[in-house]
Design a protein around this motif. Structure first.
Motif, PDB file in Angstrom:
ATOM      1  N   VAL A   1      27.313  41.746  48.830  1.00  0.00           N
ATOM      2  CA  VAL A   1      27.322  40.419  49.432  1.00  0.00           C
ATOM      3  C   VAL A   1      25.894  40.052  49.805  1.00  0.00           C
ATOM      4  CG1 VAL A   1      28.140  38.978  51.331  1.00  0.00           C
ATOM      5  CG2 VAL A   1      29.666  40.689  50.333  1.00  0.00           C
ATOM      6  N   HIS A   2      25.440  38.883  49.335  1.00  0.00           N
ATOM      7  CA  HIS A   2      24.109  38.366  49.661  1.00  0.00           C
ATOM      8  C   HIS A   2      24.273  37.032  50.394  1.00  0.00           C
ATOM      9  CE1 HIS A   2      22.302  41.462  47.099  1.00  0.00           C
ATOM     10  NE2 HIS A   2      23.284  41.200  46.234  1.00  0.00           N
ATOM     11  N   ASP A   3      23.179  36.363  50.678  1.00  0.00           N
ATOM     12  CA  ASP A   3      23.245  35.125  51.451  1.00  0.00           C
ATOM     13  C   ASP A   3      24.093  34.052  50.776  1.00  0.00           C
ATOM     14  OD1 ASP A   3      21.689  36.192  53.437  1.00  0.00           O
ATOM     15  OD2 ASP A   3      19.807  35.363  52.674  1.00  0.00           O
ATOM     16  N   ASP A   4      23.911  33.905  49.473  1.00  0.00           N
ATOM     17  CA  ASP A   4      24.590  32.796  48.782  1.00  0.00           C
ATOM     18  C   ASP A   4      25.445  33.249  47.605  1.00  0.00           C
ATOM     19  OD1 ASP A   4      22.512  33.638  47.169  1.00  0.00           O
ATOM     20  OD2 ASP A   4      21.954  31.611  46.517  1.00  0.00           O
ATOM     21  N   ARG A   5      25.631  34.546  47.450  1.00  0.00           N
ATOM     22  CA  ARG A   5      26.407  35.038  46.305  1.00  0.00           C
ATOM     23  C   ARG A   5      26.989  36.403  46.623  1.00  0.00           C
ATOM     24  NH1 ARG A   5      23.144  38.693  43.335  1.00  0.00           N
ATOM     25  NH2 ARG A   5      20.993  38.709  44.101  1.00  0.00           N
ATOM     26  N   SER A   6      27.999  36.787  45.844  1.00  0.00           N
ATOM     27  CA  SER A   6      28.641  38.094  46.005  1.00  0.00           C
ATOM     28  C   SER A   6      28.921  38.679  44.628  1.00  0.00           C
ATOM     29  CB  SER A   6      29.960  37.966  46.774  1.00  0.00           C
ATOM     30  OG  SER A   6      29.771  37.400  48.047  1.00  0.00           O
ATOM     31  N   LEU A   7      29.040  39.993  44.578  1.00  0.00           N
ATOM     32  CA  LEU A   7      29.435  40.695  43.360  1.00  0.00           C
ATOM     33  C   LEU A   7      30.779  41.352  43.637  1.00  0.00           C
ATOM     34  CD1 LEU A   7      28.137  41.227  40.545  1.00  0.00           C
ATOM     35  CD2 LEU A   7      27.505  43.486  41.396  1.00  0.00           C
ATOM     36  N   VAL A   8      31.760  41.075  42.774  1.00  0.00           N
ATOM     37  CA  VAL A   8      33.110  41.596  42.987  1.00  0.00           C
ATOM     38  C   VAL A   8      33.607  42.257  41.708  1.00  0.00           C
ATOM     39  CG1 VAL A   8      33.648  39.849  44.713  1.00  0.00           C
ATOM     40  CG2 VAL A   8      34.247  39.419  42.313  1.00  0.00           C
ATOM     41  N   ARG A   9      34.582  43.132  41.872  1.00  0.00           N
ATOM     42  CA  ARG A   9      35.203  43.839  40.751  1.00  0.00           C
ATOM     43  C   ARG A   9      36.711  43.646  40.888  1.00  0.00           C
ATOM     44  NH1 ARG A   9      33.379  48.334  37.633  1.00  0.00           N
ATOM     45  NH2 ARG A   9      35.051  49.579  36.734  1.00  0.00           N
ATOM     46  N   LEU A  10      37.354  43.160  39.848  1.00  0.00           N
ATOM     47  CA  LEU A  10      38.788  42.916  39.925  1.00  0.00           C
ATOM     48  C   LEU A  10      39.502  43.373  38.664  1.00  0.00           C
ATOM     49  CD1 LEU A  10      39.615  39.150  39.360  1.00  0.00           C
ATOM     50  CD2 LEU A  10      37.304  40.031  39.118  1.00  0.00           C
ATOM     51  N   THR A  11      40.754  43.756  38.854  1.00  0.00           N
ATOM     52  CA  THR A  11      41.605  44.210  37.762  1.00  0.00           C
ATOM     53  C   THR A  11      42.818  43.298  37.677  1.00  0.00           C
ATOM     54  OG1 THR A  11      40.950  46.514  38.179  1.00  0.00           O
ATOM     55  CG2 THR A  11      42.925  46.153  36.837  1.00  0.00           C
ATOM     56  N   ILE A  12      43.110  42.819  36.472  1.00  0.00           N
ATOM     57  CA  ILE A  12      44.303  42.022  36.229  1.00  0.00           C
ATOM     58  C   ILE A  12      44.936  42.504  34.932  1.00  0.00           C
ATOM     59  CG2 ILE A  12      43.432  39.978  37.436  1.00  0.00           C
ATOM     60  CD1 ILE A  12      42.867  38.739  34.696  1.00  0.00           C
ATOM     61  N   HIS A  13      46.196  42.139  34.705  1.00  0.00           N
ATOM     62  CA  HIS A  13      46.834  42.510  33.442  1.00  0.00           C
ATOM     63  C   HIS A  13      47.300  41.286  32.665  1.00  0.00           C
ATOM     64  CE1 HIS A  13      50.203  42.520  36.413  1.00  0.00           C
ATOM     65  NE2 HIS A  13      50.821  41.893  35.421  1.00  0.00           N
ATOM     66  N   GLU A  14      46.958  40.100  33.137  1.00  0.00           N
ATOM     67  CA  GLU A  14      47.329  38.877  32.429  1.00  0.00           C
ATOM     68  C   GLU A  14      46.169  38.391  31.581  1.00  0.00           C
ATOM     69  OE1 GLU A  14      49.600  35.802  34.155  1.00  0.00           O
ATOM     70  OE2 GLU A  14      50.168  36.987  35.904  1.00  0.00           O
ATOM     71  N   GLY A  15      46.500  37.574  30.555  1.00  0.00           N
ATOM     72  CA  GLY A  15      45.473  37.097  29.651  1.00  0.00           C
ATOM     73  C   GLY A  15      45.438  35.595  29.510  1.00  0.00           C
ATOM     74  N   ARG A  16      45.883  34.880  30.544  1.00  0.00           N
ATOM     75  CA  ARG A  16      45.856  33.421  30.470  1.00  0.00           C
ATOM     76  C   ARG A  16      44.426  32.899  30.352  1.00  0.00           C
ATOM     77  NH1 ARG A  16      49.118  31.463  35.554  1.00  0.00           N
ATOM     78  NH2 ARG A  16      49.361  33.662  36.148  1.00  0.00           N
ATOM     79  N   ASN A  17      44.290  31.714  29.785  1.00  0.00           N
ATOM     80  CA  ASN A  17      42.985  31.141  29.509  1.00  0.00           C
ATOM     81  C   ASN A  17      42.139  31.024  30.777  1.00  0.00           C
ATOM     82  OD1 ASN A  17      40.995  29.843  27.866  1.00  0.00           O
ATOM     83  ND2 ASN A  17      41.682  27.864  28.662  1.00  0.00           N
ATOM     84  N   ARG A  18      40.956  31.627  30.734  1.00  0.00           N
ATOM     85  CA  ARG A  18      39.966  31.560  31.814  1.00  0.00           C
ATOM     86  C   ARG A  18      40.571  31.933  33.167  1.00  0.00           C
ATOM     87  NH1 ARG A  18      35.364  29.124  29.935  1.00  0.00           N
ATOM     88  NH2 ARG A  18      34.622  28.526  32.003  1.00  0.00           N
ATOM     89  N   ILE A  19      41.482  32.882  33.163  1.00  0.00           N
ATOM     90  CA  ILE A  19      42.253  33.191  34.353  1.00  0.00           C
ATOM     91  C   ILE A  19      41.384  33.726  35.487  1.00  0.00           C
ATOM     92  CG2 ILE A  19      42.875  35.514  33.553  1.00  0.00           C
ATOM     93  CD1 ILE A  19      45.116  33.095  35.543  1.00  0.00           C
ATOM     94  N   VAL A  20      40.407  34.564  35.196  1.00  0.00           N
ATOM     95  CA  VAL A  20      39.559  35.128  36.251  1.00  0.00           C
ATOM     96  C   VAL A  20      38.731  34.022  36.899  1.00  0.00           C
ATOM     97  CG1 VAL A  20      37.666  36.709  36.765  1.00  0.00           C
ATOM     98  CG2 VAL A  20      39.490  37.404  35.209  1.00  0.00           C
ATOM     99  N   ARG A  21      38.145  33.179  36.091  1.00  0.00           N
ATOM    100  CA  ARG A  21      37.343  32.078  36.625  1.00  0.00           C
ATOM    101  C   ARG A  21      38.189  31.144  37.488  1.00  0.00           C
ATOM    102  NH1 ARG A  21      32.360  31.694  34.194  1.00  0.00           N
ATOM    103  NH2 ARG A  21      32.083  33.055  32.384  1.00  0.00           N
TER     104      ARG A  21
END
Length: 243
Positions: free
Chosen positions: A175-195
């Motif tokens: 976590v920084h002042d204006d941004r973060s880095l995250v790691r996520l796991t999903i099993h779905e493949g819908r269009n642009r789902i993570v975004r």
């Protein structure tokens, strides 16, 4: 048409598991399983193309002429072999391969990372089918400071226009002042789902990379490089999709 049956120890040796002599030791120790049954007698013959063989519980992929490849798709490359708009495509990265490969699922042009390619149609179909729930792991750089309550919300589930979605796992790594880095796991493949799910909780994606599918990891593979799946990786995926 099935292949001519082959002695089990020869199949193990040809797969690089061990020499024929050591393969016989593995069999005698009860460490080899064929079609769900432990084999301890010598001389058993199997069809290397259809037999489900495991050594110490790990699936040995069947003998096959098919190719199974990992590509680290670079940013800006379209998940297609041609593009009417003239954008960079996957074709440039597989032109040295003798097989006619096609991609398993896709990544958006603005998403980089792990993409599977193959010439095995049934494998590709099952890998893309939602009923098999193959886990996919992403690393995302997002706007803003992600809070623990947001991580909990994503694991619990958010509602999108095309239905609810929940992360199988979610971790805030920086976590920084204006941004973060995250790691996520999903099993779905819908269009642009993570975004879409990250935008829904107020953290639009700046950069996104897929780093794993099932037990297949991107590791140190450089953007634009590809490699064949290892026997363990392929065996795990075949098990996951019932092949």
């Amino acid at each position: 048409m099935n292949a001519e049956p082959v002695r089990l120890q020869k199949v193990l040796a040809q797969a690089g598991i061990a020499s024929r002599r050591h393969s016989e030791t593995l069999i005698a120790q009860g460490r080899v399983e064929v079609d769900g049954e432990i084999v301890i007698q010598m001389g058993i013959r199997v069809d290397p193309a259809t037999a489900v063989i495991r050594v110490d519980g790990k699936r040995l992929p069947p003998a096959s002429a098919n190719a199974y490849v990992v590509l680290n798709k670079p940013l800006g490359v379209v998940s297609a072999m041609s593009d009417p708009r003239g954008r960079p495509t996957l074709a440039a990265y597989v032109e040295s391969r003798a097989e006619r490969l096609f991609h398993v699922g896709r990544l958006d042009a603005d998403t980089e990372g792990l993409l599977l390619l193959t010439n095995d149609g049934e494998f590709a179909h099952r890998m893309a089918h939602p009923s098999y729930e193959i886990a996919k792991v992403y690393v995302a750089e997002v706007d803003g400071r992600v809070q623990n309550k947001t991580a909990t919300r994503l694991r619990t589930g958010v509602d999108l226009d095309d239905g609810p979605i929940a992360a199988d796992a979610f971790k805030i790594t920086q976590v920084h002042d204006d941004r973060s880095l995250v790691r996520l796991t999903i099993h779905e493949g819908r269009n642009r789902i993570v975004r879409r799910m990250l935008a829904e909780v107020g953290h639009p994606v700046r950069r996104l990379s897929r780093v794993a599918i099932g037990d297949v990891r991107l590791g140190s593979l450089k953007p634009g490089d590809l490699r064949d799946l290892s026997a363990d990786e392929l065996g795990g995926l075949l098990d996951s999709v019932g092949l």
